[in-house]
Design an enzyme around this catalytic site. Structure first.
Site, short mmCIF file in Angstrom:
data_model
loop_
_atom_site.label_atom_id
_atom_site.label_comp_id
_atom_site.label_asym_id
_atom_site.label_seq_id
_atom_site.Cartn_x
_atom_site.Cartn_y
_atom_site.Cartn_z
N GLU A 192 2.78 6.48 3.29
CA GLU A 192 2.44 7.50 2.30
C GLU A 192 1.88 8.73 3.00
OE1 GLU A 192 -0.33 7.85 -1.75
OE2 GLU A 192 -1.00 6.63 -0.05
N CYS A 216 -0.24 2.79 -2.25
CA CYS A 216 -1.68 2.95 -2.13
C CYS A 216 -2.44 1.97 -3.02
CB CYS A 216 -2.06 4.40 -2.43
SG CYS A 216 -3.74 4.85 -1.96
N LYS A 238 5.12 6.45 -7.92
CA LYS A 238 3.85 5.78 -8.17
C LYS A 238 3.49 5.90 -9.65
CE LYS A 238 -0.93 5.60 -6.44
NZ LYS A 238 -1.90 6.22 -5.51
#
Length: 530
Positions: free
Chosen positions: A293, A407, A354
């Protein structure tokens, strides 16, 4: 200890709140990566004793938001200030006013989350009794509060109490049975048993010590069973995939104006093609190249040559999986924090956006208000970021289906998407460079490892500045890079397990425990009033 028990029961006002604040802070030493588990057994008895001495109000609202609420809130405030202190590291990245507001922001966040614990202890006190069952009453309502804070208002399940019982590979295996929420129930119950030893109240030592010794035996049994599972479970390695994980330590993530796209791509491609030894075939020997990321701190439209350069660098049949911002070309709105799959022809063949964004990190609640004070979301990007359409598998040609997780999506136990049962491994890319120098990256990595144990899936984790590693489906780290190490890691994921009890029944045992605890709490409170 008798003195401490009596002091906790008799203290009032600011002295009681200060004692609970300290007790909560001590209990927080049990979190990852510290894992001082005895700290739980020091902090939680103080909470029980304080509730023993809490005044009972006559009205329902008075009892719900009275002394018992303040007791749980103060204990939670101490816990969460210690548990979340590492979030302050992100404020130093921007500097200026952000550093000035950092202490207030940490305390405000801790206070907001502590409201859940205050409500949990207040509800527990409605059913409070003077029998030993009161620790089960506390366990029931406080573990329910932990579940609530992990799910309500977008959820923030960092540092659930159950993680204290996952400090090594052996203890971690219990997550495959009941998940981290089940371990939270167990942790609160076990840690509260010392409260039954003091004060004596005329009871014999054997009766007073029995619950505590039983708690020790439960933890010993947990470790023993975990050791058995580790030694008896066969884990087979895959033969159809080999990944090269890159840990580039790209610091332009915090300020895109400093990023020169051509230079960033050059650094990534040079590192990706590195040969670790004369016999290393380099990219010729892998099927997938992985960039974490924030490794591309720009939109592709800012550097159209990126795809062409990537295509020239990739050998045939090698796919790049990279974290990258993706523009919303159709709607012209905020961008997405995405994983892009790019083949050797320079085509984007798949993507994942995401879906669970970080408040204040990737979007700014009440943006109009906070922008007046120069406050914005931490992650650069015009107009914030948009959420994707939910967690799902990524399916690529010649690639086993895997679950893409970006994440902090990896911290949501039991909430990894409906297709998790079809995934062959968990693929987690992250950028924890915001928190370098703190315990945050290690804590975040540990949460992800527990997801692997819960689901019985290998975990592939690529982090910008660490921790980059591979685990087997038992959560054991089989290959890793050191924090802050610029380097690469060639890994082959193992086969997934057939399934774990948690992956089959999810919150079932936890829900049964809550219902049983609620029934016992009601019965014990009625008996106490009889």
């Amino acid at each position: 200890m008798t003195w401490l028990a009596e002091t906790a029961m008799l203290a009032h006002g600011w002295r009681r709140l200060l004692m609970l604040l300290v007790a909560g802070a001590i209990a927080a030493l049990s979190i990852a990566p510290l894992f001082v588990v005895p700290a739980l057994f020091v902090g939680f008895p103080v909470l029980v004793w304080a509730l023993d001495g809490a005044e009972r109000r006559t009205s329902f609202l008075g009892r719900l938001f009275g002394p018992a609420f303040r007791i749980g809130f103060a204990f939670g405030l101490g816990y969460f200030i210690v548990a979340f202190h590492w979030l302050g590291a992100a404020f130093f990245v921007d500097g200026g006013i952000m550093i000035a507001i950092m202490p207030f922001a940490i305390v405000a966040l801790a206070a907001l989350i502590a409201l859940f614990w205050g409500l949990g202890t207040a509800l527990a006190h409605l059913f409070w009794s003077h029998s030993g069952w009161r620790i089960l009453t506390l366990t029931t309502f406080l573990s329910a509060a932990e579940w609530a804070r992990g799910h309500f208002f977008s959820g923030f399940p960092f540092d659930l109490l159950g993680y204290a019982l996952t400090g090594n590979d052996e203890m971690m295996q219990a997550a495959s049975l009941v998940g981290v929420y089940g371990l939270t129930f167990l942790a609160i119950l076990l840690a509260s048993t010392p409260a039954l030893i003091w004060p004596a109240d005329g009871r014999s030592w054997s009766r007073r010590l029995a619950p505590f010794f039983l708690a020790v035996l439960v933890i010993a049994a947990q470790i023993g069973w975990g050791n058995y599972r580790l030694n008896s479970t066969q884990v087979a390695e895959r033969t159809d995939i080999k990944l090269r994980l890159i840990q580039p330590v790209v610091y332009e993530h915090s300020d895109w104006s400093r990023a020169v796209p051509a230079d960033v791509i050059t650094r990534l491609l040079d590192l990706s093609a590195t040969r670790t030894s004369p016999s290393d075939p380099g990219l010729e020997g892998v099927t997938h190249l992985v960039w974490p990321e924030s490794s591309l701190p720009f939109f592709m439209s800012q550097y159209p040559e990126a795809l062409a350069r990537i295509a020239r660098a990739l050998p045939p049949d090698v796919t790049l999986l990279t974290g990258a911002p993706r523009e919303d070309y159709e709607n012209g709105g905020p961008g997405y924090n995405s994983i892009l799959a790019i083949n050797s022809d320079g085509e984007i063949v798949a993507s994942y956006d995401k879906s669970h964004l970080v408040p204040f990190g990737e979007y700014l609640p009440y943006a109009d208000f906070f922008s007046q004070f120069g406050i914005r979301q931490f992650v650069p990007g015009a107009n914030g970021w948009a959420a994707g359409d939910g967690r799902r598998l990524m399916s690529l040609p010649g690639t086993p289906d895997f679950l893409a997780v970006i994440c902090y999506e990896a911290i949501f136990s039991g909430d990894l998407g409906a297709d998790i049962g079809k995934a062959q491994f968990i693929f987690n890319i992250t950028n924890d460079a915001w928190f370098d120098g703190s315990i945050g990256p290690a804590q975040h990595a540990h949460h992800a490892r527990v997801r692997a144990v819960e689901e019985g899936l290998p975990l592939v984790r690529a982090a910008n500045s660490g921790l980059t590693f591979l685990t087997d489906p038992l959560g054991r780290v089989t290959a890793s890079l050191a924090p802050q190490q610029v380097g690469l890691l060639d890994v082959v994921p193992s086969q997934r397990l057939a399934g774990t009890p948690f992956s089959q029944v999810r919150y079932g045992p936890f829900l049964i425990a809550l219902l049983a605890g609620l029934a016992i709490a009601w019965l014990s409170s009625r008996r106490g009033r009889a």
